[in-house]
Design a protein around this motif. Structure first.
Motif, PDB file in Angstrom:
ATOM      1  N   PRO A   1      33.062  31.394  40.316  1.00 36.64           N
ATOM      2  CA  PRO A   1      31.591  31.440  40.298  1.00 36.64           C
ATOM      3  C   PRO A   1      31.119  32.788  40.846  1.00 36.64           C
ATOM      4  O   PRO A   1      31.696  33.305  41.821  1.00 36.64           O
ATOM      5  CB  PRO A   1      31.171  30.304  41.230  1.00 36.64           C
ATOM      6  N   ARG A   2      30.095  33.326  40.235  1.00 35.59           N
ATOM      7  CA  ARG A   2      29.622  34.641  40.672  1.00 35.59           C
ATOM      8  C   ARG A   2      29.229  34.630  42.146  1.00 35.59           C
ATOM      9  O   ARG A   2      29.426  35.611  42.853  1.00 35.59           O
ATOM     10  CB  ARG A   2      28.449  35.086  39.790  1.00 35.59           C
ATOM     11  N   ASP A   3      28.695  33.510  42.623  1.00 36.47           N
ATOM     12  CA  ASP A   3      28.283  33.460  44.026  1.00 36.47           C
ATOM     13  C   ASP A   3      29.466  33.363  44.995  1.00 36.47           C
ATOM     14  O   ASP A   3      29.281  33.396  46.207  1.00 36.47           O
ATOM     15  CB  ASP A   3      27.267  32.359  44.273  1.00 36.47           C
ATOM     16  N   ALA A   4      30.692  33.291  44.492  1.00 35.25           N
ATOM     17  CA  ALA A   4      31.880  33.327  45.349  1.00 35.25           C
ATOM     18  C   ALA A   4      32.215  34.749  45.777  1.00 35.25           C
ATOM     19  O   ALA A   4      33.019  34.957  46.687  1.00 35.25           O
ATOM     20  CB  ALA A   4      33.076  32.715  44.629  1.00 35.25           C
TER      21      ALA A   4
ATOM     22  N   LEU B   1      30.190  43.332  43.063  1.00 39.16           N
ATOM     23  CA  LEU B   1      30.283  43.448  41.605  1.00 39.16           C
ATOM     24  C   LEU B   1      29.219  44.423  41.116  1.00 39.16           C
ATOM     25  O   LEU B   1      28.013  44.166  41.233  1.00 39.16           O
ATOM     26  CB  LEU B   1      30.076  42.083  40.937  1.00 39.16           C
ATOM     27  N   VAL B   2      29.673  45.550  40.568  1.00 33.11           N
ATOM     28  CA  VAL B   2      28.759  46.597  40.102  1.00 33.11           C
ATOM     29  C   VAL B   2      28.869  46.675  38.586  1.00 33.11           C
ATOM     30  O   VAL B   2      29.931  47.040  38.058  1.00 33.11           O
ATOM     31  CB  VAL B   2      29.117  47.956  40.739  1.00 33.11           C
TER      32      VAL B   2
ATOM     33  N   ASP C   1      32.726  46.966  37.994  1.00 33.69           N
ATOM     34  CA  ASP C   1      33.620  47.552  38.970  1.00 33.69           C
ATOM     35  C   ASP C   1      33.572  46.602  40.161  1.00 33.69           C
ATOM     36  O   ASP C   1      32.525  46.013  40.456  1.00 33.69           O
ATOM     37  CB  ASP C   1      33.148  48.934  39.426  1.00 33.69           C
ATOM     38  N   VAL C   2      34.700  46.446  40.851  1.00 34.98           N
ATOM     39  CA  VAL C   2      34.746  45.631  42.055  1.00 34.98           C
ATOM     40  C   VAL C   2      34.832  46.594  43.235  1.00 34.98           C
ATOM     41  O   VAL C   2      35.672  47.505  43.248  1.00 34.98           O
ATOM     42  CB  VAL C   2      35.945  44.659  42.036  1.00 34.98           C
ATOM     43  N   VAL C   3      33.946  46.400  44.222  1.00 33.77           N
ATOM     44  CA  VAL C   3      33.830  47.312  45.350  1.00 33.77           C
ATOM     45  C   VAL C   3      33.954  46.516  46.656  1.00 33.77           C
ATOM     46  O   VAL C   3      33.244  45.523  46.847  1.00 33.77           O
ATOM     47  CB  VAL C   3      32.471  48.047  45.319  1.00 33.77           C
ATOM     48  N   ARG C   4      34.859  46.980  47.532  1.00 30.29           N
ATOM     49  CA  ARG C   4      35.025  46.313  48.838  1.00 30.29           C
ATOM     50  C   ARG C   4      35.982  47.137  49.688  1.00 30.29           C
ATOM     51  O   ARG C   4      36.894  47.780  49.152  1.00 30.29           O
ATOM     52  CB  ARG C   4      35.597  44.906  48.643  1.00 30.29           C
ATOM     53  N   GLY C   5      35.772  47.127  50.983  1.00 28.86           N
ATOM     54  CA  GLY C   5      36.696  47.782  51.911  1.00 28.86           C
ATOM     55  C   GLY C   5      36.913  49.250  51.630  1.00 28.86           C
ATOM     56  O   GLY C   5      38.014  49.756  51.815  1.00 28.86           O
ATOM     57  N   GLY C   6      35.864  49.951  51.150  1.00 26.66           N
ATOM     58  CA  GLY C   6      35.979  51.373  50.865  1.00 26.66           C
ATOM     59  C   GLY C   6      36.713  51.702  49.570  1.00 26.66           C
ATOM     60  O   GLY C   6      36.990  52.866  49.294  1.00 26.66           O
TER      61      GLY C   6
ATOM     62  N   ARG D   1      36.279  48.620  36.367  1.00 27.63           N
ATOM     63  CA  ARG D   1      36.330  47.628  35.286  1.00 27.63           C
ATOM     64  C   ARG D   1      37.358  46.517  35.565  1.00 27.63           C
ATOM     65  O   ARG D   1      38.042  46.041  34.667  1.00 27.63           O
ATOM     66  CB  ARG D   1      36.601  48.303  33.950  1.00 27.63           C
ATOM     67  N   ALA D   2      37.453  46.105  36.812  1.00 26.94           N
ATOM     68  CA  ALA D   2      38.439  45.113  37.222  1.00 26.94           C
ATOM     69  C   ALA D   2      37.969  43.683  37.013  1.00 26.94           C
ATOM     70  O   ALA D   2      38.754  42.753  37.170  1.00 26.94           O
ATOM     71  CB  ALA D   2      38.814  45.327  38.685  1.00 26.94           C
TER      72      ALA D   2
END
Length: 165
Positions: free
Chosen positions: A62-65, A71-72, A90-95, A100-101
Motif C-alpha cells: 500500500p502506498r501509505d506503507a 516516493l518521488v 525514485d525511492v529516497v531514504r537515508g541519503g 526508478r526503483a
C-alpha cells in the motif's frame, strides 16, 4: 531455449510454474519491508502478491506503507499486457536515491483494479527487501521485479535464454 523443467517444490514451497497466466493477485499477511540507505522505507502486513507463471511473486505494498516523501514521481512509463500503463518512482531514504526503483498502476485495467494505491519495488535496486524477515533475492535479468524467497522454486524467467518462455 525450450520451456524448462520445473523444480519440484518441497514442504511449504510453491512452484512458479503452478502460477496462472494471466497473473493472479492475492493478499498476504506476511511482513513485507523495504530498506534503503540503512533505513526502513516501507513496512506492511497488507501487501498483495502478484503471481504469474514462471515468475517469482512481485509484492505490491500500500502506498501509505512508505515513509512520507520516499516516493518521488519520475518521467516515463511502461505498459504491461495484463495490468496497463505503469508509472515510476525514485525511492529516497537515508541519503540515498534509487532511480526508478518503484512503480505503480495509476489507472490499472479493470481486472487488476485491486492494484490501485499499491506500489511495487525492484528488489535489486534498493538495499534490501524482506518477507517475514527473510532477505529477498532479486529476480535475475534486471527487467522483472520478482521477489525470490525460499518459499518459491523455479526456474525463474529472467535468466539468459528465457525471453521466449
Amino acid at each position: 531455449m525450450s520451456r524448462p523443467v520445473p523444480l519440484t517444490p518441497g514442504p511449504g514451497q510453491e512452484s512458479v510454474w503452478d502460477y496462472p497466466r494471466p497473473p493472479a493477485v492475492e493478499p498476504t499477511g506476511e511482513l513485507v519491508e523495504v530498506v534503503l540507505g540503512g533505513e526502513v522505507v516501507a513496512s506492511t502486513r497488507s501487501a498483495l502478491r502478484l503471481l504469474e507463471t514462471s515468475h517469482p511473486p512481485t509484492y505490491y505494498l500500500p502506498r501509505d506503507a512508505f515513509a512520507h516523501g520516499s516516493l518521488v514521481p519520475v518521467e516515463g512509463h511502461t505498459r504491461c499486457e495484463w495490468k496497463g500503463q505503469a508509472s515510476y518512482f525514485d525511492v529516497v531514504r537515508g541519503g540515498r536515491r534509487a532511480a526508478r526503483a518503484a512503480w505503480h498502476y495509476p489507472d490499472p485495467v479493470p481486472a487488476y483494479a485491486v492494484l490501485l494505491g499499491h506500489v511495487a519495488v525492484m528488489p535489486g535496486l534498493v538495499d534490501e527487501c524482506r518477507v517475514d524477515g527473510e532477505r529477498v533475492r532479486p529476480q535475475e535479468g534486471g527487467f522483472y521485479g520478482g521477489w525470490v524467497t525460499d518459499r518459491v522454486v523455479g526456474p525463474f524467467k529472467g535468466i539468459p535464454g528465457s525471453w521466449g518462455w
